[in-house]
Design an enzyme around this catalytic site. Sequence first.
Site, short mmCIF file in Angstrom:
data_model
loop_
_atom_site.label_atom_id
_atom_site.label_comp_id
_atom_site.label_asym_id
_atom_site.label_seq_id
_atom_site.Cartn_x
_atom_site.Cartn_y
_atom_site.Cartn_z
N GLU A 127 0.82 -1.22 0.00
CA GLU A 127 0.00 0.00 0.00
C GLU A 127 0.86 1.27 0.00
OE1 GLU A 127 -2.35 -0.65 3.48
OE2 GLU A 127 -3.88 -1.73 2.38
N GLU B 235 -6.27 -8.34 0.46
CA GLU B 235 -6.51 -8.33 1.91
C GLU B 235 -7.96 -8.01 2.20
OE1 GLU B 235 -4.21 -5.57 4.20
OE2 GLU B 235 -2.36 -6.04 3.15
C1 GAL Z 1 -3.79 -2.92 5.61
C2 GAL Z 1 -2.33 -3.31 5.65
C3 GAL Z 1 -2.10 -4.54 6.51
C4 GAL Z 1 -2.80 -4.39 7.83
C5 GAL Z 1 -4.24 -4.09 7.57
C6 GAL Z 1 -5.03 -3.95 8.83
O1 GAL Z 1 -3.99 -1.64 5.13
O2 GAL Z 1 -1.86 -3.59 4.36
O3 GAL Z 1 -0.72 -4.70 6.70
O4 GAL Z 1 -2.22 -3.37 8.56
O5 GAL Z 1 -4.36 -2.89 6.85
O6 GAL Z 1 -6.35 -3.54 8.54
#
Ligand code: GAL
Length: 661
Positions: A154, A307
């Site tokens: 990100e 994710e």
């Molecule tokens: C994302 C990030 C992850 C984790 C996640 C938690 O934005 O890529 O590493 O932190 O958020 O919600």
Amino acid sequence: MTSPRLPDRLGGLAFGGDYNPEQWDEPVWKEDDALMRRARVNLATVGVFSWALLEPEEGRYDFAWLDAHIERLHANGVAVDLATPTASPPPWFTLAHPDALTVRPDGTRLVHGSRDTYCLTAPAYRTAARRIAAALAERYGDHPALALWHVHNEYVTLCYCDHTAAAFRVWLRSRHGSLDTLNEAWGTAFWSQGYTSWEQVLPPRATNWHRNPGQALDFHRFWSDEVIAAYREQRDAIRAHSDRPVTTNLMLPAYQNIDLWALARELDVVSSDQYPGSPGVDAAADVAFHADRARSLGGGRPWLLMEQGTSTVYDGDRILAKDPGDILRHTLGHIARGSEGALFFQWRQSRAGAETWHSAMVPHAGPDSRIFREVAQTGEAVARLGELAGSTVSARVAVLHGPDAWWALGVDGLPSAELDYPAALERAHRALWDSGVTVDFAHPDDELGRYPLVIAPALFLLSDRSADNLRRYVAGGGTLLVQHASGYVDDRLHARLGGYPAAPLREALGIRVEEYRPLRRDERITLSDGTQGTAWSESLHAEGAETLATYTHGMLTGSPAVTRHRFGTGQGWYLSTLLDDTGYGALVARLLDEAGVGAEAPGLPPHVEAVTRHAADGRRWRFLINHGTEPVALSEPAHDLLTGGSLAELPVGGCAVLRLT
Ligand code: GAL
């Protein structure tokens, strides 16, 4: 050339998540292996935050521990999505290169102790990032477990340091050519801001009053180019040693420090992260909003949900649980809209450290938990969907989304704080989602002819090129809805003179906006058709358009609020206020009707989501997700891939993936 697509390598759709085994020890790794098999995990993202372990001191690498984990995963049938760890430089790096730490607009230089604390423009950071990407690629580039490269994590960090200032100046010279052009573009004749040498030009750091809007917009463009250059450097370092596809995980839907259309062109596969801000039906709508954007960024190609969370969403200042069944519903919501699988952050919930309370596939309670049971059921469901790999989604409606328009509504000195770009995009998408229509997002310069209906919310900034494009779209038979405060400025943020929006669009819409009149906070105005508006109103003249509703209040009484213009073989509609949900929903329903666009699966009750994936050979699958409160009888029973049997009724909260004949 990259090697076969992800599903071919995995033998189906992807299921898994970020795996950070360095937080644990041998007995836990053994349990991980067993639980991954139970949950049908076939892809693990490793190394995202492993820089300190991989390179404990500058130029000295320790790969032994990662070798062991990759071998273990491989032996267990789990492929690897290998990340470069560059989102989280270790303490030794920042101590050796303090000039590579992030500087905030107010001049505060941050320190290590968190993550994302680096400056993308600092030469030492870029060198170190390229170096570790190349070292990883050299070592693992052709490992049989390797399925995907995950560059960085990100790209969200902005920096305002002196390196940034120097790089910004180089970018500005190339964009504007001369200081005179820059002064003209930024309107520096006002407030005595004229620059007489390049060294005087700075990033938009903290100032006493409004920062120059042109400077702020150019800074976004510059930063976006810088991110893309940094991504390309790592990608190219990887490609020198590896033929596996390369991506970086975007942070959709509400974050935009990058021109995502431009970055997406550089990715072998678009991947993106999604964390809804509220539970229930709103979360499902957010899933669809996210997924439609991710797919559209890749031009409709299959993409990958990199994710999501298993049990938590962020709602302002707290983490709320997802409802039982949401893990499967959200996963299928993404796959329905083109994702080639579903990954989570993270596999096992941390017992220490910054994200101890963030959800995971294996929670603190362990596998004897609702969450892990739902994860395993979801893994089983995804494993049954392999035949969908490579199929795509088609939409007949597009919502326009331009990065410049987003950034333009973030500058200082705007007429209303309620001109909210992401909210406007989301609202348009939500109204279409509520109508059961699948949506693409498109850039305002894209060829739009294949969409019977296009909605343009909040295109405050509209370049001449985009305005011509939209005019052509309407003339050629399209139905276009333009919403309030659109086409007010050109691509230098210079106001359009003689009335808004930009002239070619005015012609297509048959209107001229003379005056903008933001409403008071909480003020509501009623239109002649009984709908209500908030936030914004406009004094506009119909110049060829027919008036569909007028204002009924104050000085605007009797003047047009909603118009339609027949132009060429199409129609240009204009909405000059922020309608309430009911009124906006009714307007969108009417437009769908006019444009001849029906729901994806007509006849379903509200809140039953239906999306179709199409294979090149004509096979089709219909995803159904019942977000409503009643079971739904299907008109014709069909084969459901999730149960392997025929389905006649969809229970409350239930999902199905029907093979259509
Ligand atoms: C994302 C990030 C992850 C984790 C996640 C938690 O934005 O890529 O590493 O932190 O958020 O919600």
